[in-house]
Scaffold this motif. Structure first.
Motif, PDB file in Angstrom:
ATOM      1  N   THR A 166       0.582  -0.953  -0.284  1.00 54.01           N
ATOM      2  CA  THR A 166       0.025   0.080   0.096  1.00 54.01           C
ATOM      3  C   THR A 166       0.971   1.241   0.118  1.00 54.01           C
ATOM      4  O   THR A 166       0.608   2.210  -0.816  1.00 54.01           O
ATOM      5  N   PHE A 167       1.802   1.232   0.769  1.00 58.71           N
ATOM      6  CA  PHE A 167       2.678   2.361   0.740  1.00 58.71           C
ATOM      7  C   PHE A 167       3.700   2.582  -0.580  1.00 58.71           C
ATOM      8  O   PHE A 167       3.933   3.773  -0.648  1.00 58.71           O
ATOM      9  N   LEU A 168       4.082   1.440  -0.998  1.00 54.59           N
ATOM     10  CA  LEU A 168       4.664   1.526  -2.256  1.00 54.59           C
ATOM     11  C   LEU A 168       3.929   2.020  -3.180  1.00 54.59           C
ATOM     12  O   LEU A 168       4.560   2.979  -4.076  1.00 54.59           O
ATOM     13  N   GLU A 169       2.845   1.743  -3.389  1.00 51.08           N
ATOM     14  CA  GLU A 169       1.949   2.462  -4.255  1.00 51.08           C
ATOM     15  C   GLU A 169       1.589   3.734  -4.252  1.00 51.08           C
ATOM     16  O   GLU A 169       1.297   4.484  -5.096  1.00 51.08           O
ATOM     17  N   GLY A 170       1.445   4.128  -2.972  1.00 48.29           N
ATOM     18  CA  GLY A 170       1.319   5.503  -2.599  1.00 48.29           C
ATOM     19  C   GLY A 170       2.426   6.474  -2.779  1.00 48.29           C
ATOM     20  O   GLY A 170       2.210   7.706  -3.254  1.00 48.29           O
ATOM     21  N   ARG A 171       3.427   5.800  -2.890  1.00 52.85           N
ATOM     22  CA  ARG A 171       4.718   6.707  -3.430  1.00 52.85           C
ATOM     23  C   ARG A 171       4.870   6.662  -4.881  1.00 52.85           C
ATOM     24  O   ARG A 171       5.831   7.412  -5.198  1.00 52.85           O
ATOM     25  N   SER A 172       4.352   6.105  -5.533  1.00 53.27           N
ATOM     26  CA  SER A 172       4.236   5.838  -6.854  1.00 53.27           C
ATOM     27  C   SER A 172       3.842   7.215  -7.620  1.00 53.27           C
ATOM     28  O   SER A 172       2.749   7.641  -7.120  1.00 53.27           O
ATOM     29  N   ARG A 173       4.452   7.773  -8.281  1.00 57.83           N
ATOM     30  CA  ARG A 173       4.114   9.074  -8.912  1.00 57.83           C
ATOM     31  C   ARG A 173       3.404   8.978 -10.416  1.00 57.83           C
ATOM     32  O   ARG A 173       2.809   9.572 -10.881  1.00 57.83           O
ATOM     33  N   ALA A 174       4.141   7.883 -11.070  1.00 57.23           N
ATOM     34  CA  ALA A 174       3.540   7.705 -12.403  1.00 57.23           C
ATOM     35  C   ALA A 174       2.007   6.944 -12.398  1.00 57.23           C
ATOM     36  O   ALA A 174       2.124   5.776 -11.673  1.00 57.23           O
ATOM     37  N   PRO A 175       1.001   7.799 -13.040  1.00 64.20           N
ATOM     38  CA  PRO A 175      -0.269   6.540 -13.105  1.00 64.20           C
ATOM     39  C   PRO A 175      -0.177   5.596 -13.889  1.00 64.20           C
ATOM     40  O   PRO A 175       0.385   5.650 -15.083  1.00 64.20           O
ATOM     41  N   VAL A 176      -0.728   4.456 -13.344  1.00 66.58           N
ATOM     42  CA  VAL A 176      -0.785   3.328 -14.070  1.00 66.58           C
ATOM     43  C   VAL A 176      -2.274   2.745 -14.126  1.00 66.58           C
ATOM     44  O   VAL A 176      -3.077   2.718 -13.073  1.00 66.58           O
ATOM     45  N   ALA A 177      -2.479   2.327 -15.274  1.00 65.50           N
ATOM     46  CA  ALA A 177      -4.044   1.947 -15.534  1.00 65.50           C
ATOM     47  C   ALA A 177      -4.346   0.617 -14.775  1.00 65.50           C
ATOM     48  O   ALA A 177      -3.361  -0.103 -14.596  1.00 65.50           O
ATOM     49  N   PRO A 178      -5.414   0.457 -13.960  1.00 61.77           N
ATOM     50  CA  PRO A 178      -5.843  -0.678 -13.409  1.00 61.77           C
ATOM     51  C   PRO A 178      -5.438  -2.041 -14.187  1.00 61.77           C
ATOM     52  O   PRO A 178      -5.021  -3.122 -13.541  1.00 61.77           O
ATOM     53  N   SER A 179      -5.721  -2.136 -15.497  1.00 62.38           N
ATOM     54  CA  SER A 179      -5.614  -3.213 -16.368  1.00 62.38           C
ATOM     55  C   SER A 179      -4.084  -3.491 -16.447  1.00 62.38           C
ATOM     56  O   SER A 179      -3.867  -4.809 -16.449  1.00 62.38           O
ATOM     57  N   VAL A 180      -3.408  -2.552 -16.499  1.00 62.53           N
ATOM     58  CA  VAL A 180      -1.742  -2.875 -16.411  1.00 62.53           C
ATOM     59  C   VAL A 180      -1.107  -3.314 -15.293  1.00 62.53           C
ATOM     60  O   VAL A 180      -0.549  -4.222 -15.351  1.00 62.53           O
ATOM     61  N   ALA A 181      -1.630  -2.529 -14.112  1.00 67.55           N
ATOM     62  CA  ALA A 181      -1.375  -3.321 -12.731  1.00 67.55           C
ATOM     63  C   ALA A 181      -1.614  -4.486 -12.538  1.00 67.55           C
ATOM     64  O   ALA A 181      -0.829  -5.529 -12.086  1.00 67.55           O
ATOM     65  N   MET A 182      -2.947  -4.782 -12.712  1.00 70.40           N
ATOM     66  CA  MET A 182      -3.534  -6.417 -12.475  1.00 70.40           C
ATOM     67  C   MET A 182      -2.761  -7.313 -13.404  1.00 70.40           C
ATOM     68  O   MET A 182      -2.335  -8.335 -13.024  1.00 70.40           O
ATOM     69  N   THR A 183      -2.268  -6.903 -14.412  1.00 67.13           N
ATOM     70  CA  THR A 183      -1.751  -7.782 -15.454  1.00 67.13           C
ATOM     71  C   THR A 183      -0.139  -8.051 -14.912  1.00 67.13           C
ATOM     72  O   THR A 183       0.494  -9.170 -14.593  1.00 67.13           O
ATOM     73  N   VAL A 184       0.408  -6.905 -14.467  1.00 68.62           N
ATOM     74  CA  VAL A 184       1.953  -7.078 -14.007  1.00 68.62           C
ATOM     75  C   VAL A 184       1.886  -7.819 -12.576  1.00 68.62           C
ATOM     76  O   VAL A 184       2.811  -8.866 -12.470  1.00 68.62           O
ATOM     77  N   HIS A 185       0.763  -7.460 -11.724  1.00 74.40           N
ATOM     78  CA  HIS A 185       1.024  -8.182 -10.468  1.00 74.40           C
ATOM     79  C   HIS A 185       0.643  -9.625 -10.622  1.00 74.40           C
ATOM     80  O   HIS A 185       1.314 -10.433  -9.958  1.00 74.40           O
ATOM     81  N   CYS A 186      -0.431  -9.955 -11.474  1.00 67.89           N
ATOM     82  CA  CYS A 186      -0.762 -11.571 -11.682  1.00 67.89           C
ATOM     83  C   CYS A 186       0.415 -12.375 -12.431  1.00 67.89           C
ATOM     84  O   CYS A 186       0.683 -13.435 -12.121  1.00 67.89           O
ATOM     85  N   ALA A 187       1.143 -11.630 -13.212  1.00 73.01           N
ATOM     86  CA  ALA A 187       2.483 -12.325 -14.059  1.00 73.01           C
ATOM     87  C   ALA A 187       3.474 -12.692 -13.102  1.00 73.01           C
ATOM     88  O   ALA A 187       3.967 -13.617 -13.105  1.00 73.01           O
ATOM     89  N   THR A 188       3.755 -11.508 -12.210  1.00 70.38           N
ATOM     90  CA  THR A 188       4.546 -11.649 -11.165  1.00 70.38           C
ATOM     91  C   THR A 188       4.354 -12.791  -9.936  1.00 70.38           C
ATOM     92  O   THR A 188       4.990 -13.600  -9.824  1.00 70.38           O
ATOM     93  N   SER A 189       3.000 -12.914  -9.723  1.00 68.67           N
ATOM     94  CA  SER A 189       2.535 -13.934  -8.873  1.00 68.67           C
ATOM     95  C   SER A 189       2.637 -15.226  -9.664  1.00 68.67           C
ATOM     96  O   SER A 189       2.975 -16.301  -8.972  1.00 68.67           O
ATOM     97  N   ALA A 190       2.184 -15.144 -10.658  1.00 74.11           N
ATOM     98  CA  ALA A 190       2.334 -16.733 -11.594  1.00 74.11           C
ATOM     99  C   ALA A 190       3.785 -17.237 -11.678  1.00 74.11           C
ATOM    100  O   ALA A 190       3.990 -18.385 -11.377  1.00 74.11           O
ATOM    101  N   VAL A 191       4.835 -16.214 -11.793  1.00 74.27           N
ATOM    102  CA  VAL A 191       6.299 -16.651 -11.769  1.00 74.27           C
ATOM    103  C   VAL A 191       6.590 -17.129 -10.352  1.00 74.27           C
ATOM    104  O   VAL A 191       7.394 -18.138 -10.202  1.00 74.27           O
TER     105      VAL A 191
END
Length: 230
Positions: A166-191
Motif C-alpha cells: 500500500t505504501f509503495l503504491e502510495g509513493r508512486s508518482r506515475a499513474p498506471v491503469a488498473p488493467s496494467v497493474a493487474m496484469t503485472v501483479h498477476c504475472a509476477t505472482s504466476a512466476v
C-alpha cells in the motif's frame, strides 16, 4: 456508487478466505496459488497485447518494476502467508480477522511514512483493533488442538506485506491503469508461485472437482473482484 463499490470490495475480498479453505483440503498452498495465477496471467497477457495496448504506452521499465514489486508484496507475499496459515490449521475466520487490521495499521503508519496527519483517535483505534485481534487469536489458539503456536504469526506477516504494498503504491508518482497493474501483479505472482511449486514438487494439480471449484472461485471473485476493486 462509492458505497456500492466498497460493499462489493468487502464481499469479493472476503471471498478469498473461503476459496482458500475450499482448496486447502485437496492441494498444497503453492499448488493452489500456481494454478490460480498461471492461467490468469496468460489470459491477461493476451488481453494486454490486443485490447489494452494503449494503456501500456509511456510506461518505463522502472514503472513496471515498481508494479512487479507491489504485486510481489500485495499478492505473492500476502496470499502465501494466508494460504499457508490455513493449511497449518489456523481458521479462515481468524486469518481474515488478523489481515483485516491492515487498514488500521496503514492509517496509523501514514504519518511517519507518508508525512500525513494521524490523529490521536486513529492511534487509539489501532491499539484497540490490535488488542481485540490479539485477544481473539489467543482464545482461538487455546481452543484448537494440533496447530503450532507460531502459525498464528504468519497472517500478521501477510498483513504487513499488504501494508508495505500500500505504501509503495502510495509513493508512486506515475499513474498506471488498473488493467496494467493487474496484469503485472498477476504475472509476477504466476512466476513466483510456479517457481515455488516446481521447486517443492507440487506443480501437478489434483483431479478433484473441489480443487477446480476453488480455483474458479478465487479467479472470478477474489482476483478480478477483490484485487480489481482494491
Amino acid at each position: 456508487m462509492n458505497v456500492l463499490l466498497s460493499a462489493a470490495f468487502v464481499l469479493c475480498w472476503s471471498s478469498g478466505f473461503i476459496g482458500a479453505k475450499l482448496g486447502a483440503g485437496s492441494a498444497d498452498a503453492v499448488t493452489i496459488l500456481m494454478w490460480r495465477f498461471l492461467p490468469l496471467a496468460l489470459v491477461l497477457a493476451v488481453v494486454a497485447a490486443t485490447l489494452t495496448r494503449a494503456a501500456w504506452r509511456g510506461l518505463t521499465a522502472r514503472d513496471l518494476l515498481r508494479q512487479a514489486a507491489i504485486g510481489a508484496l500485495s499478492q505473492s507475499g500476502y496470499l502465501l502467508t494466508v494460504y499457508y496459515a490455513i493449511q497449518l490449521g489456523v481458521s479462515s475466520g481468524t486469518t481474515a480477522l488478523i489481515d483485516g487490521t491492515q487498514p488500521l495499521v496503514a492509517g496509523a503508519l501514514a504519518g511517519p511514512l507518508l508525512h500525513q496527519y494521524v490523529s490521536a483517535r486513529q492511534w487509539l483505534g489501532l491499539f484497540l483493533g490490535v488488542a481485540g485481534v490479539a485477544t481473539v487469536t489467543l482464545a482461538d489458539a487455546g481452543a484448537v488442538d494440533g496447530v503450532v503456536p507460531w502459525a498464528y504469526a504468519i497472517p500478521f506477516l501477510g498483513m504487513l506485506s499488504l501494508v508495505a504494498a500500500t505504501f509503495l503504491e502510495g509513493r508512486s508518482r506515475a499513474p498506471v491503469a488498473p488493467s496494467v497493474a493487474m496484469t503485472v501483479h498477476c504475472a509476477t505472482s504466476a512466476v513466483v508461485f510456479t517457481a515455488l511449486a516446481a521447486a517443492s514438487g507440487a506443480a501437478l494439480p489434483p483431479a478433484e472437482p473441489s480443487f477446480w471449484l476453488a480455483i474458479s472461485w478465487l479467479v472470478v471473485l477474489a482476483t478480478f473482484g477483490g484485487y480489481g476493486l482494491y
